[in-house]
Design a protein around this motif. Structure first.
Motif, PDB file in Angstrom:
ATOM      1  N   SER A  25      10.766   8.801  -4.365  1.00 21.00           N
ATOM      2  CA  SER A  25      11.337   7.549  -5.558  1.00 21.00           C
ATOM      3  C   SER A  25      12.880   7.759  -5.391  1.00 21.00           C
ATOM      4  O   SER A  25      13.441   8.783  -6.407  1.00 21.00           O
ATOM      5  CB  SER A  25      10.609   7.418  -6.108  1.00 21.00           C
ATOM      6  OG  SER A  25       9.290   7.419  -6.332  1.00 21.00           O
ATOM      7  N   PRO A  26      13.791   7.488  -3.914  1.00 25.61           N
ATOM      8  CA  PRO A  26      15.048   7.199  -4.716  1.00 25.61           C
ATOM      9  C   PRO A  26      15.799   6.209  -5.716  1.00 25.61           C
ATOM     10  O   PRO A  26      15.282   4.892  -5.257  1.00 25.61           O
ATOM     11  CB  PRO A  26      15.723   7.299  -2.932  1.00 25.61           C
ATOM     12  CG  PRO A  26      14.107   6.503  -2.141  1.00 25.61           C
ATOM     13  CD  PRO A  26      13.079   6.664  -3.071  1.00 25.61           C
ATOM     14  N   GLY A  27      16.505   6.244  -6.270  1.00 29.84           N
ATOM     15  CA  GLY A  27      16.948   4.296  -6.112  1.00 29.84           C
ATOM     16  C   GLY A  27      19.074   4.843  -6.074  1.00 29.84           C
ATOM     17  O   GLY A  27      19.616   5.861  -6.529  1.00 29.84           O
ATOM     18  N   ILE A  78       4.524   8.873   0.897  1.00 23.17           N
ATOM     19  CA  ILE A  78       4.472   9.485   2.171  1.00 23.17           C
ATOM     20  C   ILE A  78       3.482   9.876   2.639  1.00 23.17           C
ATOM     21  O   ILE A  78       2.907   8.938   4.248  1.00 23.17           O
ATOM     22  CB  ILE A  78       5.891  10.239   2.246  1.00 23.17           C
ATOM     23  CG1 ILE A  78       6.743  10.014   2.313  1.00 23.17           C
ATOM     24  CG2 ILE A  78       6.397  11.435   3.788  1.00 23.17           C
ATOM     25  CD1 ILE A  78       7.624  11.643   1.893  1.00 23.17           C
ATOM     26  N   VAL A  79       2.510  10.461   2.250  1.00 24.17           N
ATOM     27  CA  VAL A  79       1.063  10.177   2.294  1.00 24.17           C
ATOM     28  C   VAL A  79       0.540  10.524   0.770  1.00 24.17           C
ATOM     29  O   VAL A  79       0.803  10.280   0.344  1.00 24.17           O
ATOM     30  CB  VAL A  79       0.624  11.927   3.150  1.00 24.17           C
ATOM     31  CG1 VAL A  79       1.825  11.796   4.546  1.00 24.17           C
ATOM     32  CG2 VAL A  79       0.707  13.157   1.999  1.00 24.17           C
ATOM     33  N   TYR A  92       4.153  14.312  -6.811  1.00 28.79           N
ATOM     34  CA  TYR A  92       2.797  15.563  -6.025  1.00 28.79           C
ATOM     35  C   TYR A  92       2.056  15.212  -6.641  1.00 28.79           C
ATOM     36  O   TYR A  92       1.712  15.520  -7.491  1.00 28.79           O
ATOM     37  CB  TYR A  92       2.819  16.685  -5.006  1.00 28.79           C
ATOM     38  CG  TYR A  92       2.423  16.700  -4.460  1.00 28.79           C
ATOM     39  CD1 TYR A  92       1.665  16.219  -3.355  1.00 28.79           C
ATOM     40  CD2 TYR A  92       1.735  18.241  -4.300  1.00 28.79           C
ATOM     41  CE1 TYR A  92       0.598  16.355  -2.762  1.00 28.79           C
ATOM     42  CE2 TYR A  92       0.152  18.199  -4.029  1.00 28.79           C
ATOM     43  CZ  TYR A  92       0.135  17.355  -2.681  1.00 28.79           C
ATOM     44  OH  TYR A  92      -0.816  17.837  -1.897  1.00 28.79           O
ATOM     45  N   LYS A  93       0.978  14.407  -6.159  1.00 27.65           N
ATOM     46  CA  LYS A  93      -0.557  14.216  -7.081  1.00 27.65           C
ATOM     47  C   LYS A  93      -1.282  15.552  -6.642  1.00 27.65           C
ATOM     48  O   LYS A  93      -2.266  14.999  -5.262  1.00 27.65           O
ATOM     49  CB  LYS A  93      -1.439  12.878  -6.776  1.00 27.65           C
ATOM     50  CG  LYS A  93      -2.928  12.683  -8.098  1.00 27.65           C
ATOM     51  CD  LYS A  93      -2.943  11.487  -8.161  1.00 27.65           C
ATOM     52  CE  LYS A  93      -2.104  10.581  -9.451  1.00 27.65           C
ATOM     53  NZ  LYS A  93      -2.581   9.155 -10.025  1.00 27.65           N
ATOM     54  N   ASP A 131       1.029  -1.157   0.211  1.00 25.41           N
ATOM     55  CA  ASP A 131      -0.310   0.193  -0.542  1.00 25.41           C
ATOM     56  C   ASP A 131       1.207   1.391  -0.164  1.00 25.41           C
ATOM     57  O   ASP A 131       0.345   2.230  -0.702  1.00 25.41           O
ATOM     58  CB  ASP A 131      -0.674  -0.187   1.140  1.00 25.41           C
ATOM     59  CG  ASP A 131      -2.228  -1.311   1.348  1.00 25.41           C
ATOM     60  OD1 ASP A 131      -1.457  -1.622   0.042  1.00 25.41           O
ATOM     61  OD2 ASP A 131      -2.918  -1.566   2.143  1.00 25.41           O
ATOM     62  N   ARG A 132       1.884   1.005   0.535  1.00 23.34           N
ATOM     63  CA  ARG A 132       2.676   2.056   0.884  1.00 23.34           C
ATOM     64  C   ARG A 132       4.049   2.241   0.427  1.00 23.34           C
ATOM     65  O   ARG A 132       5.035   3.362   0.537  1.00 23.34           O
ATOM     66  CB  ARG A 132       2.835   3.005   1.960  1.00 23.34           C
ATOM     67  CG  ARG A 132       2.106   3.363   2.922  1.00 23.34           C
ATOM     68  CD  ARG A 132       0.190   4.068   2.837  1.00 23.34           C
ATOM     69  NE  ARG A 132       1.364   5.017   2.791  1.00 23.34           N
ATOM     70  CZ  ARG A 132       1.670   6.180   4.093  1.00 23.34           C
ATOM     71  NH1 ARG A 132       0.750   5.643   4.892  1.00 23.34           N
ATOM     72  NH2 ARG A 132       1.460   7.378   4.363  1.00 23.34           N
ATOM     73  N   ILE A 133       4.767   0.660   0.167  1.00 24.71           N
ATOM     74  CA  ILE A 133       5.715   0.982  -0.003  1.00 24.71           C
ATOM     75  C   ILE A 133       5.647  -0.389  -1.130  1.00 24.71           C
ATOM     76  O   ILE A 133       5.099  -0.850  -1.660  1.00 24.71           O
ATOM     77  CB  ILE A 133       6.780   0.563   0.697  1.00 24.71           C
ATOM     78  CG1 ILE A 133       7.447   1.485   2.066  1.00 24.71           C
ATOM     79  CG2 ILE A 133       8.114  -0.342   0.209  1.00 24.71           C
ATOM     80  CD1 ILE A 133       8.166   2.269   1.629  1.00 24.71           C
ATOM     81  N   GLY A 134       6.973   0.178  -2.405  1.00 26.85           N
ATOM     82  CA  GLY A 134       6.717  -0.417  -3.314  1.00 26.85           C
ATOM     83  C   GLY A 134       8.306  -0.630  -3.968  1.00 26.85           C
ATOM     84  O   GLY A 134       9.110   0.797  -3.566  1.00 26.85           O
ATOM     85  N   PHE A 135       9.271  -1.283  -4.516  1.00 23.46           N
ATOM     86  CA  PHE A 135      10.615  -1.646  -4.757  1.00 23.46           C
ATOM     87  C   PHE A 135      10.453  -2.648  -5.862  1.00 23.46           C
ATOM     88  O   PHE A 135      10.425  -3.509  -5.417  1.00 23.46           O
ATOM     89  CB  PHE A 135      10.904  -1.348  -3.726  1.00 23.46           C
ATOM     90  CG  PHE A 135      11.382  -2.948  -2.763  1.00 23.46           C
ATOM     91  CD1 PHE A 135      12.673  -3.684  -3.630  1.00 23.46           C
ATOM     92  CD2 PHE A 135      10.481  -2.552  -2.189  1.00 23.46           C
ATOM     93  CE1 PHE A 135      12.570  -4.369  -2.601  1.00 23.46           C
ATOM     94  CE2 PHE A 135      11.084  -4.001  -0.510  1.00 23.46           C
ATOM     95  CZ  PHE A 135      11.387  -5.159  -1.762  1.00 23.46           C
ATOM     96  N   THR A 136      11.905  -1.868  -6.895  1.00 26.25           N
ATOM     97  CA  THR A 136      12.619  -3.075  -7.448  1.00 26.25           C
ATOM     98  C   THR A 136      13.779  -3.146  -6.904  1.00 26.25           C
ATOM     99  O   THR A 136      14.958  -1.924  -6.685  1.00 26.25           O
ATOM    100  CB  THR A 136      11.906  -2.264  -8.966  1.00 26.25           C
ATOM    101  OG1 THR A 136      10.895  -2.584  -8.781  1.00 26.25           O
ATOM    102  CG2 THR A 136      12.800  -3.342  -9.707  1.00 26.25           C
TER     103      THR A 136
END
Length: 834
Positions: A473-475, A466-467, A546-547, A395-400
């Motif tokens: 999105s750091p990489g 974050i909210v 930011y949406k 829900d809050r975190i996604g990563f590759t």
């Protein structure tokens, strides 16, 4: 013969499809809910050429997961297979008419360059020892050499062009961007499609594909394409049309649903282009600082009876007297395994092998005189890649996170040979040797060039919400590169006593002081060295999006990227003793600082889309063609410019108010310059004379016999190949109707592109500015769900334009060679879908 074979295969596939479609549908039903590997995107319905109603979203997998393109906080352009077909975009070269910030230049498949925003590859120099800055991926497989990606598109689903560094998302590090091509996946519902096109210039193109289940858990697809067209440039020396098109491509894939959570896709492809190609027309004469008796007007006067076929490049005449060939064969195999570990976790493995076989024949003096009778560099490559990628989405975190391994072996066995006109053309007319054709006739360089290239990397990209609406999105990427090369050029010539001898650069070597050998050494000498390079690099990026509203997305990115260092495999300067200067054999990595900010928005119930991007990219140690005297000699080779900068603004707008009309417009302003480049190669107008020494001052540009600088400071001048302004636009309208007792749509479409003037020389020259131009294409036809019949005309107003300008033999004779763009072409296409 190749095109006829393609037509036969196409004809065989389509009846087979009609025979098996209906009986097999029941067998396909149990597997209808199979999950496609890596969530293959839905058809892109917002392209102007598709003629469908407005869709809510365009789905892409550019960031290794399925998402709406408007939610992807990077500059990305997406084209569906339908749009590519409708606009006649069947290879990467034609993408430039649809992508304003994409630049593509090709003297031949090997000498091909793809840049984004003016950066990516050194302009006008072929060297196997450096990397491309624009990565090309087809079905997740990285294509290292641009020459191996000049194939005609085979059964393409969509093309995503990502602009800016992508090293934390893609297997191979890319500093300028990536072109991500996705082909149609095997289907568990039977389907077949065929297409045939015919046009002027004897244009013929056929495409066919068939897909369906082999069993409950196995599906397959096979696709074939073929293109042929008469050339657009007439060679008066050989009495034939050249710059032709002659290609075939075959791709097959099998999708195996090994378990409900494991999908395996095996793919293979074979591609062959074998045109009569490539040469240039006479593009003009621009005086240099060479003595007048060694410039082009004087040189051709030494050959009574010789006359250039035309001094107007748009007459499309040349007189290439050497045999021409551009046989480009490539293909490979890949295995893609996607394992859904859970609803949130996916593990992907991509294993691939590719090969490339290049067999050229060139006429590199750009005249009908036997100056160079052979300048050919046949090349063979084998490439192996392995990538492991883990995706997690909550829900809050996604990563590759991924691991990538790449290995490449390249072997070039080249030859360069002069002919009977070389003495008069290449030696000073004040020397008695210039009147003796035997002095430089049959001076032959046999080149053995090898590269062993290994790259290993680990990368990761995190998306942290974050909210609600705010995502950070750091990489990061850690890369190790190692290159080992060999350059062995053995030059032989006829000595004054009639014996064949090695032309050695080493003082005191046999025949070193022989006058014939000395003259030959001034043209080319033997050289041997084995360059080495290895280095670790760390790159990283940070993206904030930011949406603001459901259909308004703001984003900003900073990336610190690099392009790996390289080795010179075209020869290097030599010292006073004739030994190669090894300090010039390696090239530093590029260091990139990239800033980008953008807005993505949709409005009017998503009938309209507007995206805006601003970017600023600075590159230190930019890999470029350099001429300088820092090693005690003057010679062109690949090295590092101190700093370049590319900055600009890009905008995209599309609108679809109803099912009956759609339109689009894209534009780019790009300011790409050398920020600091003090030892650049001089343009033709400042070359060819005696090199200044001590306190001497260079002479005026273009004055024969004037003193020439050893190198030039081009700081503040534009990078080659990029226009300051570029754009594309178009529209399509349709009305319902009937034809042949079929209900469908009558439609008309228009597409156009424009680019302003640009420099076609590594250092801007007054002689090689290509004028700006616009191209306009039209199409009209009738379509139903089952067939589409339409006529088309491209470059409808028959605009004369130049693709490329080059300084001719030696770079300072004043001869300018021109590659002329396609004239008006027209034809018709019929498509059938089963």
């Amino acid at each position: 013969m190749k095109f006829k074979a393609v037509l036969l295969v196409s004809a065989a596939l389509l009846p087979l499809a009609t025979f098996v479609v209906e009986p097999a549908r029941a067998a396909a039903a149990p597997a209808a809910d199979v999950k496609e590997p890596d969530a293959v995107a839905a058809p892109i319905a917002t392209d102007a050429a598709d003629g469908a109603a407005a869709a809510d979203e365009v789905v892409v997998t550019a960031r290794r997961r399925t998402e709406n393109v408007q939610d992807v906080p990077i500059a990305i352009s997406v084209l569906s297979g339908k749009t590519l077909d409708a606009q006649g975009t069947y290879n990467i070269g034609r993408l430039t008419q649809l992508q304003p910030t994409l630049q593509f230049y090709s003297q031949n498949p090997r000498n091909t360059f793809i840049n984004i925003r003016g950066i990516g590859a050194p302009f006008g120099l072929t060297n196997d020892g450096f990397e491309q800055g624009v990565g090309i991926y087809i079905d997740d497989v990285y294509y290292n050499r641009i020459a191996s990606a000049t194939l005609d598109f085979v059964d393409v689903e969509r093309i995503e062009t990502l602009r800016g560094p992508q090293g934390t998302l893609y297997g191979k590090n890319t500093t300028a961007g990536a072109i991500n091509i996705t082909t149609r996946a095997p289907s568990f519902d039977f389907e077949a499609r065929g297409e045939a096109s015919f046009g002027n210039l004897n244009f013929k193109q056929a495409k066919a594909s068939i897909s369906g289940p082999l069993s409950e858990n196995v599906a397959a697809r096979i696709s074939v394409t073929g293109t042929s067209r008469r050339g657009t440039l007439f060679d008066t020396a050989q009495s034939e049309w050249i710059q032709s098109q002659d290609s075939i491509g075959i791709r097959g894939s099998i999708l195996w649903r090994a378990t409900p959570s494991v999908n395996v896709t095996l793919s293979g492809d074979f591609n062959l282009q074998d045109p009569i190609c490539c040469a240039f027309a006479y593009g003009g004469y621009g005086p240099t600082q060479r003595p007048a008796n060694r410039q082009y007007p004087a040189l051709i006067s030494y050959f009574p009876g010789y006359q250039v076929p035309s001094t107007n490049p748009y007459d499309r005449l040349t007189d290439a007297d050497a045999p021409l060939a551009a046989r480009n064969e490539h293909g490979g195999l890949s295995a893609r395994v996607v394992w859904d570990l859970s609803d949130r976790d996916t593990l992907t493995s991509i294993t691939a092998w590719r090969y490339w076989d290049w067999a050229p024949g060139n006429d590199r003096d750009y005249t009908g005189l036997p100056v160079y009778v052979k300048v050919n560099n046949p090349t063979k490559q084998n490439q192996y890649t392995q990538e492991f990628r883990f995706n997690h989405q909550s829900d809050r975190i996604g990563f590759t996170a991924g691991l990538f391994a790449f290995h490449q072996d390249i072997h070039t066995s080249g030859i360069q040979q002069t002919g009977t006109a070389a003495s008069k053309w290449l030696l000073s007319p004040t020397s008695a040797l210039s009147n003796n054709p035997a002095v430089l006739d049959n001076v032959t360089a046999v080149n053995d060039i090898r590269l062993n290239n290994t790259s290993l990397a680990a990368y990761a990209k995190v998306n942290w919400t974050i909210v609600e609406g705010l995502t950070l999105s750091p990489g990061v990427r850690v890369n190790y590169d190692r290159k080992k090369g060999l350059y062995d050029s053995v030059v032989t010539g006829t000595a004054s006593d009639g014996t064949r001898q090695i032309v050695s650069p080493v003082p005191g070597s046999p025949y070193y002081n022989d006058p014939w050998t000395a003259a030959q050494r001034g043209i080319q000498a033997s050289q041997f060295f084995e360059p080495r390079f290895s280095a670790w690099n760390v790159s990283y990026d940070l993206n904030l999006s930011y949406k603001v509203a459901p259909d308004v997305n703001l984003y900003a990115t900073y990336a610190r990227a690099f392009k790996t260092g390289g080795i010179n495999l075209n020869g290097v300067p030599a010292d006073a003793n004739g030994a190669p200067i090894l300090a010039a054999s390696t090239i530093k990595p590029e260091k990139v600082d990239h800033f980008e900010a953008g807005l993505k928005t949709q409005f009017w119930d998503r009938r309209a889309t507007f995206n805006l991007t601003g970017f600023w990219t600075e590159i230190r140690d930019f890999q470029a063609n350099v001429t300088n005297g820092q090693f005690g000699t003057v010679r062109g080779y690949l090295a590092n410019a101190q700093k370049v900068r590319s900055r600009g603004i890009e905008a995209d707008f599309s609108i679809r108010p109803s099912e009956r009309f759609s339109a689009y417009a894209s534009g780019a302003y790009t300011d790409a310059k050398y920020t600091k480049f003090v030892d650049a190669p001089c343009p033709p107008e400042l070359s060819g004379g005696t090199t200044v020494t001590g306190n001497q001052q260079p002479g005026a540009p273009g004055v024969p016999g004037a003193l020439s600088p050893a190198n030039c400071n081009v700081s503040g001048q534009v990078l080659p190949g990029v226009s300051k302004w570029a754009g594309s636009w178009g529209a399509e309208a349709n009305v319902p109707g009937g034809l042949f007792d079929q209900d469908g749509q009558f439609y008309v479409g228009y597409d156009a592109s424009y680019r302003s003037k640009w420099s076609s020389n590594p250092s801007p020259s007054i002689y090689t500015w290509v004028k700006g131009y616009s191209l306009h294409n039209f199409r009209a036809g009738f379509r139903t769900a089952k067939f589409d019949v339409y006529g088309w005309v491209r470059n409808a107003f028959d605009r004369n334009y130049i693709d490329l300008l080059l300084a001719g033999t030696g770079g300072n004779t004043g001869l300018i060679a021109a590659q002329v763009g396609d004239p008006r072409t027209w034809g018709g296409t019929i498509k059938l879908t089963f």
